[in-house]
Design a protein around this motif. Structure first.
Motif, PDB file in Angstrom:
ATOM      1  N   LEU A 256       0.834  -1.199   0.000  1.00  0.00           N
ATOM      2  CA  LEU A 256       0.000   0.000   0.000  1.00  0.00           C
ATOM      3  C   LEU A 256       0.869   1.250   0.000  1.00  0.00           C
ATOM      4  CD1 LEU A 256      -2.548  -1.014   2.795  1.00  0.00           C
ATOM      5  CD2 LEU A 256      -2.995  -0.999   0.340  1.00  0.00           C
ATOM      6  N   GLU A 257       0.286   2.347  -0.488  1.00  0.00           N
ATOM      7  CA  GLU A 257       0.891   3.663  -0.324  1.00  0.00           C
ATOM      8  C   GLU A 257      -0.139   4.594   0.307  1.00  0.00           C
ATOM      9  OE1 GLU A 257       3.228   6.949  -3.018  1.00  0.00           O
ATOM     10  OE2 GLU A 257       1.140   6.487  -3.535  1.00  0.00           O
ATOM     11  N   PHE A 258       0.250   5.243   1.393  1.00  0.00           N
ATOM     12  CA  PHE A 258      -0.561   6.271   2.026  1.00  0.00           C
ATOM     13  C   PHE A 258       0.039   7.627   1.650  1.00  0.00           C
ATOM     14  CE2 PHE A 258      -3.261   4.548   5.687  1.00  0.00           C
ATOM     15  CZ  PHE A 258      -3.344   3.266   5.151  1.00  0.00           C
ATOM     16  N   SER A 259      -0.711   8.469   0.984  1.00  0.00           N
ATOM     17  CA  SER A 259      -0.300   9.851   0.747  1.00  0.00           C
ATOM     18  C   SER A 259      -0.957  10.696   1.831  1.00  0.00           C
ATOM     19  CB  SER A 259      -0.738  10.332  -0.635  1.00  0.00           C
ATOM     20  OG  SER A 259      -0.035   9.640  -1.630  1.00  0.00           O
ATOM     21  N   VAL A 260      -0.139  11.423   2.595  1.00  0.00           N
ATOM     22  CA  VAL A 260      -0.656  12.097   3.772  1.00  0.00           C
ATOM     23  C   VAL A 260      -0.158  13.530   3.856  1.00  0.00           C
ATOM     24  CG1 VAL A 260      -0.658   9.891   5.012  1.00  0.00           C
ATOM     25  CG2 VAL A 260       1.292  11.448   5.287  1.00  0.00           C
ATOM     26  N   VAL A 261      -0.876  14.332   4.595  1.00  0.00           N
ATOM     27  CA  VAL A 261      -0.386  15.630   5.048  1.00  0.00           C
ATOM     28  C   VAL A 261       0.105  15.420   6.475  1.00  0.00           C
ATOM     29  CG1 VAL A 261      -0.975  17.999   5.604  1.00  0.00           C
ATOM     30  CG2 VAL A 261      -1.983  16.916   3.586  1.00  0.00           C
ATOM     31  N   GLN A 262       1.407  15.558   6.645  1.00  0.00           N
ATOM     32  CA  GLN A 262       2.018  15.302   7.946  1.00  0.00           C
ATOM     33  C   GLN A 262       1.942  16.556   8.821  1.00  0.00           C
ATOM     34  OE1 GLN A 262       3.640  12.345   9.282  1.00  0.00           O
ATOM     35  NE2 GLN A 262       3.276  13.651  11.063  1.00  0.00           N
ATOM     36  N   ASN A 263       1.388  16.418   9.985  1.00  0.00           N
ATOM     37  CA  ASN A 263       1.324  17.516  10.943  1.00  0.00           C
ATOM     38  C   ASN A 263       2.417  17.360  11.984  1.00  0.00           C
ATOM     39  OD1 ASN A 263      -1.155  18.537   9.752  1.00  0.00           O
ATOM     40  ND2 ASN A 263      -2.152  16.758  10.694  1.00  0.00           N
ATOM     41  N   GLY A 264       2.676  18.422  12.716  1.00  0.00           N
ATOM     42  CA  GLY A 264       3.631  18.354  13.810  1.00  0.00           C
ATOM     43  C   GLY A 264       5.071  18.354  13.343  1.00  0.00           C
ATOM     44  N   ALA A 265       5.951  17.794  14.173  1.00  0.00           N
ATOM     45  CA  ALA A 265       7.391  17.871  13.918  1.00  0.00           C
ATOM     46  C   ALA A 265       7.800  17.059  12.702  1.00  0.00           C
ATOM     47  CB  ALA A 265       8.162  17.388  15.141  1.00  0.00           C
ATOM     48  N   GLY A 266       7.123  15.984  12.451  1.00  0.00           N
ATOM     49  CA  GLY A 266       7.484  15.146  11.314  1.00  0.00           C
ATOM     50  C   GLY A 266       7.098  13.711  11.563  1.00  0.00           C
ATOM     51  N   PHE A 267       7.390  12.834  10.597  1.00  0.00           N
ATOM     52  CA  PHE A 267       6.991  11.435  10.682  1.00  0.00           C
ATOM     53  C   PHE A 267       7.925  10.641  11.598  1.00  0.00           C
ATOM     54  CE2 PHE A 267       7.283   7.039   9.246  1.00  0.00           C
ATOM     55  CZ  PHE A 267       5.945   6.664   9.201  1.00  0.00           C
ATOM     56  N   CYS A 268       9.203  10.923  11.504  1.00  0.00           N
ATOM     57  CA  CYS A 268      10.215  10.097  12.168  1.00  0.00           C
ATOM     58  C   CYS A 268      10.227  10.330  13.687  1.00  0.00           C
ATOM     59  CB  CYS A 268      11.587  10.403  11.574  1.00  0.00           C
ATOM     60  SG  CYS A 268      12.926   9.400  12.248  1.00  0.00           S
ATOM     61  N   HIS A 269      10.554   9.279  14.436  1.00  0.00           N
ATOM     62  CA  HIS A 269      10.632   9.418  15.897  1.00  0.00           C
ATOM     63  C   HIS A 269      11.805  10.284  16.329  1.00  0.00           C
ATOM     64  CE1 HIS A 269      13.635   6.292  15.239  1.00  0.00           C
ATOM     65  NE2 HIS A 269      14.069   6.454  16.488  1.00  0.00           N
ATOM     66  N   LEU A 270      12.712  10.612  15.370  1.00  0.00           N
ATOM     67  CA  LEU A 270      13.829  11.507  15.658  1.00  0.00           C
ATOM     68  C   LEU A 270      13.461  12.971  15.389  1.00  0.00           C
ATOM     69  CD1 LEU A 270      16.773   9.437  14.100  1.00  0.00           C
ATOM     70  CD2 LEU A 270      16.063   9.551  16.501  1.00  0.00           C
ATOM     71  N   ASN A 271      12.170  13.232  15.272  1.00  0.00           N
ATOM     72  CA  ASN A 271      11.657  14.582  15.007  1.00  0.00           C
ATOM     73  C   ASN A 271      12.161  15.139  13.668  1.00  0.00           C
ATOM     74  OD1 ASN A 271      10.059  14.772  17.299  1.00  0.00           O
ATOM     75  ND2 ASN A 271      11.770  15.503  18.551  1.00  0.00           N
ATOM     76  N   ARG A 272      12.322  14.258  12.711  1.00  0.00           N
ATOM     77  CA  ARG A 272      12.664  14.678  11.357  1.00  0.00           C
ATOM     78  C   ARG A 272      11.454  14.451  10.457  1.00  0.00           C
ATOM     79  NH1 ARG A 272      18.284  11.519  10.297  1.00  0.00           N
ATOM     80  NH2 ARG A 272      16.722   9.850  10.133  1.00  0.00           N
ATOM     81  N   ALA A 273      11.472  15.130   9.320  1.00  0.00           N
ATOM     82  CA  ALA A 273      10.346  14.988   8.400  1.00  0.00           C
ATOM     83  C   ALA A 273      10.207  13.563   7.908  1.00  0.00           C
ATOM     84  CB  ALA A 273      10.519  15.940   7.216  1.00  0.00           C
TER      85      ALA A 273
END
Length: 843
Positions: A256-273
């Motif tokens: 699957l592919e999820f195309s999303v609008v990422q909110n907040g600091a980012g996706f990664c647990h290291l606070n990166r996009a």
């Protein structure tokens, strides 16, 4: 292909259900409403105005689903990928090849889901999408069976639910996930998460379950499956939530592919996009500018740009101008980066994101009807080139220019440049042959597979001409009325040119065999035979090029080719210019193929039901023609050769202090007007500065008087003046350059011809303009370009001949030669070869 489509069969649809469906499937609506702007339009009324359909497509409808009669009306107007065919089971057999190839798929209305019938329809529409509209809600197992035969189901909204699947309805999640399979023991699906606003930047890899996908579809939030903790609602504790834009299956339905609008600091647990590193390129610039808009310090340059609209406007205009003036690849990249920075600053100040720009680009790409695209008056001070002129010159630019700016060439002193710089001066624009061959291959394959049917369709598409048959046979000329409608002066000019070209090419015929006795009793012979079947490509359509028909037809006629087929694009009414018809009659052509481009080359190479296959293809053309010729000559199934590689027209003029500046300028411009990629070089052989300035003045003055001044202005700007010390250095540079046309404006010009090593054709002295060779002096104008004059000759009579050798050995001759042959055969371990000699010698 989508796992299913949803039919909006009622205007009263639950908004939550509509939003959920839109995340995973295209929506079909019978009316163009804000609810369906990114979906498909269903047109069931065959009397619907086609202009209304085109308007809907212009306004954002992805595809129009139309009945058979409307599809025929839209043939060649709406691209195939924007059309689906609406069919009842009963009228599938009424679909012609032309309609089948003009749509991207079919929506089949049927009372039952007959798998054998659907599979036969899928085979008929090979490579196209097949959708089935059934009155009953399909089960997930039925949807999987449909997917296995390349079909999908259309489900009315009344049969869809966000709840559980039942007898009368199917859940959106079950419909979407019906075809998906997992090769994992835990049944999870690998899921790629991409950032929708940042050009599909990959954020990370996660896993999904049927439950997590179902919740994502229903809520519109990013929900995944943690292999340790079960359902994982992204951002539930960190606040870095995701809004779902869409969810898609991959091509083989196992990821699957999820195309999303990422909110907040980012996706990664290291606070990166992204888990794969920070943003770069446009995405990084957009984020930086958005941050600067909020907290850039006063006095910083970016803050000045945000606060001073006039400064920002001036910088955008300045960088746009510098980009237009950039020459090298590096310069263009550098200036484009500057322009994008200032343009994105303007967008950020206005609250416009990169995604907004992409949406606007996508919307523009949806347009079927197009504006002319001419520049506005304030950006050009000359009338735009006519439509006919623009279509004649592939790639001609309509960029703005200052009419008062001088039309001049750039100058280099050859003695002052490095070896690397000198090598760069010899380079031509790079033809991306691999890319062009990839583009023409589907066209060539189509003609090869479908013959005349494909030729007719492609001619309708590219030349806007509807033909009953692509091939014209004698005696349609010169008896046809249009063949007589030639200006008497043009007819006489063709006659004189024909006579001169014939006389020169007849003298080239390789007639008497070459006979050599290499040793007593051993006679070797070489003799010429004409190539039996030749195809001559004559560019046409809006242009009239009888000169090319002469240059190719006369040597073919002189050589005695058994079959001469002239291929030339027809005019919109299907006719061929009378001048070309007249030449075809004079050179004894056996047929005229009314087709151009790659499709004509394919027809000549492989043959069709009516077009005879040829053994060799000659003639110039645009990059589509060139790429097609290169493709077919390397296909062993075609068994066809070509005359030579082709490229933009070229002239190199060598001039010294004896030249007439007006003549030199005229010679340069005669090639510059061919197209913006024409290659024009003046080699100044110890030319005094005052005389060189006079040449440049003449170039500017004469260019402004030409109808094609817009083209000339661009080609001259890319052209070159090379200063050398004396004719020896000038000829050395010319031989390295290997021009298509070489013109000698030198004292004692004829005495320098023996110093020419590489050139297509040489024009000697002040009264030998290149145009004489193009039309009527007698030499051929089909010449090697791009430096291929080092290896290739121009087209000549022997281009249409092949040479065969023979040998005859007497008994006495074999007595002497035989032992030598046997010894060499033994040396190579080829016993049978040696035996063929020894058995004759009795040893």
């Amino acid at each position: 292909m989508s796992s299913f489509l949803a039919l909006l069969n009622s205007e009263q649809v639950d908004e939550e259900l509509l939003a959920a469906v839109a995340r995973v499937a295209p929506v079909i609506a019978s009316k163009f409403t804000p609810k369906s702007t990114t979906g498909y339009l269903l047109v069931e009324d065959a009397s619907t105005d086609t202009n209304q359909i085109i308007t809907h497509l212009d306004n954002g409808v992805v595809k129009a689903i139309v009945p058979l009669s409307l599809a025929k009306s839209l043939l060649g107007i709406v691209p195939a990928h924007r059309l689906l065919l609406l069919l009842d089971v009963a009228n599938v057999s009424a679909v012609s090849d032309s309609v089948r190839n003009a749509v991207s798929g079919v929506l089949l209305k049927t009372s039952t889901l007959d798998m054998d019938l659907i599979q036969s329809v899928s085979r008929f529409f090979v490579g196209a999408a097949v959708y089935v509209l059934s009155p009953d809600p399909p089960s997930p197992s039925i949807m999987r069976k449909l997917a296995a035969i390349g079909a999908s189901v259309v489900i009315p909204f009344s049969q869809l639910t966000l709840g559980s699947t039942s007898k009368n309805s199917i859940s959106v999640a079950d419909a979407f996930l019906a075809p998906i399979v997992s090769d994992r023991s835990d049944g999870l699906f690998p899921t790629v998460v991409s950032s929708d606003p940042h050009g599909q930047r990959t954020l990370g890899l996660v896993y999904s379950s049927r439950d997590s996908v179902s919740e994502s579809i229903r809520t519109g939030k990013g929900v995944y499956h943690s292999r340790k903790h079960g359902l994982w609602r992204k951002g539930e504790t960190s606040g870095a939530t995701q809004d779902i834009v869409r969810i898609r299956l991959d091509c083989d339905s196992d990821a699957l592919e999820f195309s999303v609008v990422q909110n907040g600091a980012g996706f990664c647990h290291l606070n990166r996009a992204s888990c794969f590193g920070n943003l770069d390129g446009l995405a990084a610039l957009e984020r930086t500018l958005a941050s600067c808009l909020v907290d850039a310090p006063e006095g910083s340059y970016t803050r000045r740009l945000f606060n001073d609209e006039e400064l920002l406007r001036a910088k955008i205009m300045e960088e746009a101008d510098e980009l237009c003036r950039a020459k090298t690849k590096e310069e263009v990249a550098f200036e484009a980066a500057d322009l994008i920075y200032f343009a994105l600053t303007r967008c950020t100040a206005a609250g416009v994101s990169v995604k907004d720009i992409e949406r606007s680009l996508d919307k523009k790409a949806m347009k079927i009807s197009r504006r002319p695209g001419n520049s506005k008056p304030q950006w050009t001070s000359k009338a735009e080139p006519s439509q006919a002129e623009s279509s004649r010159v592939e790639g001609s630019s309509k960029a703005s220019f200052d009419r008062n700016a001088p039309i001049k060439m750039r100058t280099v002193e050859i003695a002052a440049v490095s070896l690397e710089e000198r090598a760069n001066l010899l380079k031509r624009p790079v033809l991306k042959s691999d890319e062009m061959i990839a583009k023409v291959k589907p066209i060539v394959d189509n003609v090869r597979a479908r013959g005349d049917s494909a030729l007719r369709e492609l001619t309708a598409k590219f030349d806007k001409a509807q033909l009953d048959t692509p091939l014209l046979l004698p005696p349609f000329y010169p008896l046809a009325p249009e063949a007589q409608q030639i200006d008497p002066a043009v007819r006489e000019a063709i006659n004189v040119a024909y006579s001169n070209i014939y006389k020169f090419h007849a003298a080239q015929i390789d007639g008497a065999p070459l006979v050599v006795e290499t040793m007593p009793g051993v006679t070797c012979t070489r003799f010429a035979r004409p190539i039996a079947r030749v195809g001559l490509y004559v560019p046409g359509g809006t242009a009239v090029l009888p000169s090319t028909a002469l240059m190719l037809g006369v040597p073919a006629q002189v050589a005695g080719c058994e079959k001469i087929v002239i291929a030339t694009p027809p005019r919109a009414d299907g006719s061929i210019s009378p001048e070309v018809l007249y030449v075809a009659h004079k050179v004894g052509a056996h047929a005229i193929l009314r087709a151009g481009g790659a499709q004509a080359v394919a027809a000549l190479a492989y043959g069709t039901e009516t077009v005879p296959k040829v053994d060799k293809i000659f003639g110039p053309g645009n990059q589509w023609v060139t790429a097609a010729k290169m493709l077919v000559q390397n296909d062993t199934d075609a068994l066809v050769s070509i005359d030579m590689p082709a490229g933009p027209s070229e002239v190199l003029v060598i001039a010294d202090e004896t030249c007439n500046p007006a003549f030199v300028a005229a010679d340069l411009l005669s090639q510059a007007e061919h197209g913006i990629d024409s290659q024009v070089v003046l080699v100044a052989s110890s030319l005094p500065e005052a005389m060189l300035a006079k040449v440049e003045e003449e170039v500017d003055t004469q260019a402004r008087a030409l109808a094609r001044v817009g083209i000339v202005r661009e080609s001259v700007a890319k052209s070159l003046i090379v200063k050398t010390q004396g004719p020896e250095a000038a000829l050395e540079f010319s031989n390295d350059y290997a021009p298509e046309h070489l013109i000698l404006h030198l004292r004692g010009a004829s005495g320098w011809v023996n110093r020419v090593k590489n050139a297509g054709s040489v024009f000697v002295g002040p009264y030998s303009p290149e145009s004489c060779g193009d039309y009527a002096s007698g030499t051929n104008h089909t010449l090697p370009t791009n430096g291929y004059a080092r290896q290739f000759s121009g087209v000549n009579t022997q281009s249409f001949q092949k040479h065969i050798t023979s040998q005859e050995v007497t008994v006495d001759g074999l007595q002497v030669l035989g032992p030598i042959v046997a010894t060499l055969a033994d040396c190579e371990g080829l016993q049978a070869h040696a035996n063929a000699v020894r058995i004759r010698l009795g040893v």
